[in-house]
Design an enzyme around this catalytic site. Structure first.
Site, PDB file in Angstrom:
ATOM      1  N   ASN A  80      12.607  -0.324 -17.385  1.00  0.00           N
ATOM      2  CA  ASN A  80      12.069   0.290 -18.595  1.00  0.00           C
ATOM      3  C   ASN A  80      10.551   0.239 -18.573  1.00  0.00           C
ATOM      4  O   ASN A  80       9.951  -0.499 -17.793  1.00  0.00           O
ATOM      5  CB  ASN A  80      12.556  -0.469 -19.835  1.00  0.00           C
ATOM      6  CG  ASN A  80      13.991  -0.170 -20.195  1.00  0.00           C
ATOM      7  OD1 ASN A  80      14.379   0.977 -20.370  1.00  0.00           O
ATOM      8  ND2 ASN A  80      14.805  -1.227 -20.302  1.00  0.00           N
ATOM      9  N   CYS A  89      20.991   3.811 -16.875  1.00  0.00           N
ATOM     10  CA  CYS A  89      20.236   4.774 -17.663  1.00  0.00           C
ATOM     11  C   CYS A  89      20.887   6.129 -17.419  1.00  0.00           C
ATOM     12  O   CYS A  89      20.918   6.598 -16.279  1.00  0.00           O
ATOM     13  CB  CYS A  89      18.770   4.801 -17.229  1.00  0.00           C
ATOM     14  SG  CYS A  89      17.830   6.096 -18.037  1.00  0.00           S
ATOM     15  N   GLU A 214      14.928   2.941 -28.403  1.00  0.00           N
ATOM     16  CA  GLU A 214      15.322   2.435 -27.087  1.00  0.00           C
ATOM     17  C   GLU A 214      14.758   1.051 -26.750  1.00  0.00           C
ATOM     18  O   GLU A 214      13.545   0.831 -26.792  1.00  0.00           O
ATOM     19  CB  GLU A 214      14.868   3.397 -25.986  1.00  0.00           C
ATOM     20  CG  GLU A 214      16.034   4.193 -25.425  1.00  0.00           C
ATOM     21  CD  GLU A 214      15.710   4.815 -24.092  1.00  0.00           C
ATOM     22  OE1 GLU A 214      15.482   4.080 -23.117  1.00  0.00           O
ATOM     23  OE2 GLU A 214      15.648   6.052 -24.067  1.00  0.00           O
ATOM     24  N   ARG A 215      15.716   0.166 -26.400  1.00  0.00           N
ATOM     25  CA  ARG A 215      15.334  -1.150 -25.861  1.00  0.00           C
ATOM     26  C   ARG A 215      14.470  -0.950 -24.614  1.00  0.00           C
ATOM     27  O   ARG A 215      14.762  -0.101 -23.796  1.00  0.00           O
ATOM     28  CB  ARG A 215      16.612  -1.903 -25.493  1.00  0.00           C
ATOM     29  CG  ARG A 215      16.422  -3.252 -24.856  1.00  0.00           C
ATOM     30  CD  ARG A 215      17.739  -3.892 -24.453  1.00  0.00           C
ATOM     31  NE  ARG A 215      18.304  -3.274 -23.256  1.00  0.00           N
ATOM     32  CZ  ARG A 215      19.281  -3.838 -22.545  1.00  0.00           C
ATOM     33  NH1 ARG A 215      19.817  -4.986 -22.926  1.00  0.00           N
ATOM     34  NH2 ARG A 215      19.750  -3.247 -21.454  1.00  0.00           N
ATOM     35  N   CYS A 224      18.465   9.784 -25.231  1.00  0.00           N
ATOM     36  CA  CYS A 224      19.009   8.623 -24.514  1.00  0.00           C
ATOM     37  C   CYS A 224      20.433   8.987 -24.113  1.00  0.00           C
ATOM     38  O   CYS A 224      21.293   9.162 -24.994  1.00  0.00           O
ATOM     39  CB  CYS A 224      18.981   7.385 -25.404  1.00  0.00           C
ATOM     40  SG  CYS A 224      19.642   5.929 -24.581  1.00  0.00           S
ATOM     41  N   THR A 226      22.920   7.357 -22.349  1.00  0.00           N
ATOM     42  CA  THR A 226      23.990   6.385 -22.637  1.00  0.00           C
ATOM     43  C   THR A 226      24.161   6.232 -24.148  1.00  0.00           C
ATOM     44  O   THR A 226      25.263   5.980 -24.630  1.00  0.00           O
ATOM     45  CB  THR A 226      23.667   5.011 -22.020  1.00  0.00           C
ATOM     46  OG1 THR A 226      22.334   4.629 -22.399  1.00  0.00           O
ATOM     47  CG2 THR A 226      23.780   5.054 -20.508  1.00  0.00           C
TER      48      THR A 226
HETATM   49  N1  LIG Z   1      16.302   1.564 -22.391  1.00  0.00           N
HETATM   50  C1  LIG Z   1      17.692   1.358 -22.045  1.00  0.00           C
HETATM   51  C2  LIG Z   1      17.964   1.867 -20.639  1.00  0.00           C
HETATM   52  C3  LIG Z   1      17.694   3.310 -20.505  1.00  0.00           C
HETATM   53  C4  LIG Z   1      18.598   4.135 -21.363  1.00  0.00           C
HETATM   54  C5  LIG Z   1      18.333   5.599 -21.057  1.00  0.00           C
HETATM   55  N2  LIG Z   1      17.273   6.197 -21.793  1.00  0.00           N
HETATM   56  C6  LIG Z   1      19.556   6.474 -21.055  1.00  0.00           C
HETATM   57  O1  LIG Z   1      19.371   7.695 -20.968  1.00  0.00           O
HETATM   58  O2  LIG Z   1      20.682   5.951 -21.063  1.00  0.00           O
HETATM   59  C7  LIG Z   1      18.034  -0.117 -22.070  1.00  0.00           C
HETATM   60  O3  LIG Z   1      17.204  -0.938 -21.682  1.00  0.00           O
HETATM   61  O4  LIG Z   1      19.177  -0.419 -22.457  1.00  0.00           O
END
Ligand SMILES: N[C@@H](CCC[C@H](N)C(=O)O)C(=O)O
EC number: 5.1.1.7
Length: 287
Positions: A80, A89, A214-215, A224, A226
């Protein structure tokens, strides 16, 4: 541990990279098949290169590396913008799959390795479809107290952790995502890893609007992947929508989510992954 700029401002000078975007979620990708960038440099390299205005700027850094097993044609390290490494991701995975094909590392249909497990990808020019690792830890409609406010929340891990809360469309539009998202992201209910936070409105029987805090970016991102999948699965489990689901993201682009509501172990995320530019690093980008 030595800082990357001590070790690498010289040896990373001129290093090639590409900038890619998937629905406004943007990433720096580096072909690290020769392993010239050791993994321990990843967190600081991500912090340096993802810092907007002062360097390249992105939501994350992706290192493409040789696979560890015969089942995959590459593995990756995903960091990140704050330097934290994430298991998966969705949007970054779609960019990585298209990049790997463009680099001649993989055929259009391939499998790659992540910390969340094997990800199957199908690249058709700009359109990329991936199958996430089997979602888990689903919890529907539990009480979540945030300061003096009470919310009904749900949770699922779609490769990374996601809290999901539903609002009326007009309330979602005016929601202070950063203020509320940052409080839920660090809420004790999601300790120790914390969580991404998705704020969702149902727009129709197969259509959602999703805004995600977003974390690891510690801000609302334009999309995002996911998180879109997490929101779609939970909306279906609550009987609010029927798949396939179109998710309207904050950046205005749409993601398509496919799954069987009776068997959410297989979830597919589809959308465009675009090359923005290719360039080479200047050692000054690491200062
Ligand atoms: N920031 C998320 C990981 C990345 C997620 C991403 N943007 C996606 O498209 O899934 C985390 O640290 O959980």
């Amino acid at each position: 541990m030595k800082k990357v700029m001590d070790l690498d401002s010289a040896c990373l000078d001129g290093f090639p990279f590409v900038k890619m975007v998937a629905s406004g979620n943007d990433f720096i990708l580096i072909n690290n098949f020769e392993k010239r960038i050791p993994a321990e440099w990843g967190p600081e390299l991500a912090r340096k290169l993802c810092r907007r205005a002062f360097s390249v700027g992105a939501d994350g850094l992706i290192l493409i590396e040789p696979p560890k097993s015969q089942k995959a044609c590459f593995s990756w390290r995903f960091f990140n913008a704050d330097g934290s490494e994430a298991e998966m991701c969705g949007n970054g995975g779609r960019c990585a799959a298209r990049f790997a094909v463009a680099e001649g590392l993989c055929p259009p249909e391939h499998v790659f390795e992540t910390l969340a497990g094997l990800i199957r990808a199908e690249v058709k020019e700009k359109k990329v479809k991936i199958e996430l690792s089997p979602p888990h830890s689903l919890r529907i409609d539990f009480a979540l107290d945030v300061d003096d406010q009470k919310f009904l929340a749900s949770f699922i891990n779609t490769g990374v952790p996601h809290a999901v809360l539903f609002f009326a469309p007009e309330d979602l539009a005016r929601l202070d995502v950063k203020q509320l998202g940052s409080k839920i992201r660090f809420h004790p209910a999601f300790a120790p890893s914390g969580t991404n936070v998705n704020f969702v409105a149902t727009l129709g029987e197969d259509n959602l609007k999703v805004r995600t805090y977003e974390r690891g970016v510690e801000a609302e991102t334009f999309a995002c992947g996911t998180g879109a999948c997490a929101s779609a699965i939970i909306a279906a489990q609550k009987g609010l929508i029927k798949p396939p689901v179109t998710v309207e993201t904050s950046g205005g682009e749409k993601l398509n989510i496919y799954f069987d509501p009776k068997d959410v172990s297989r979830v597919f995320l589809e959308g465009e992954a675009r090359f923005v530019y290719q360039a080479s690093l200047s050692k000054e980008a690491l200062e």
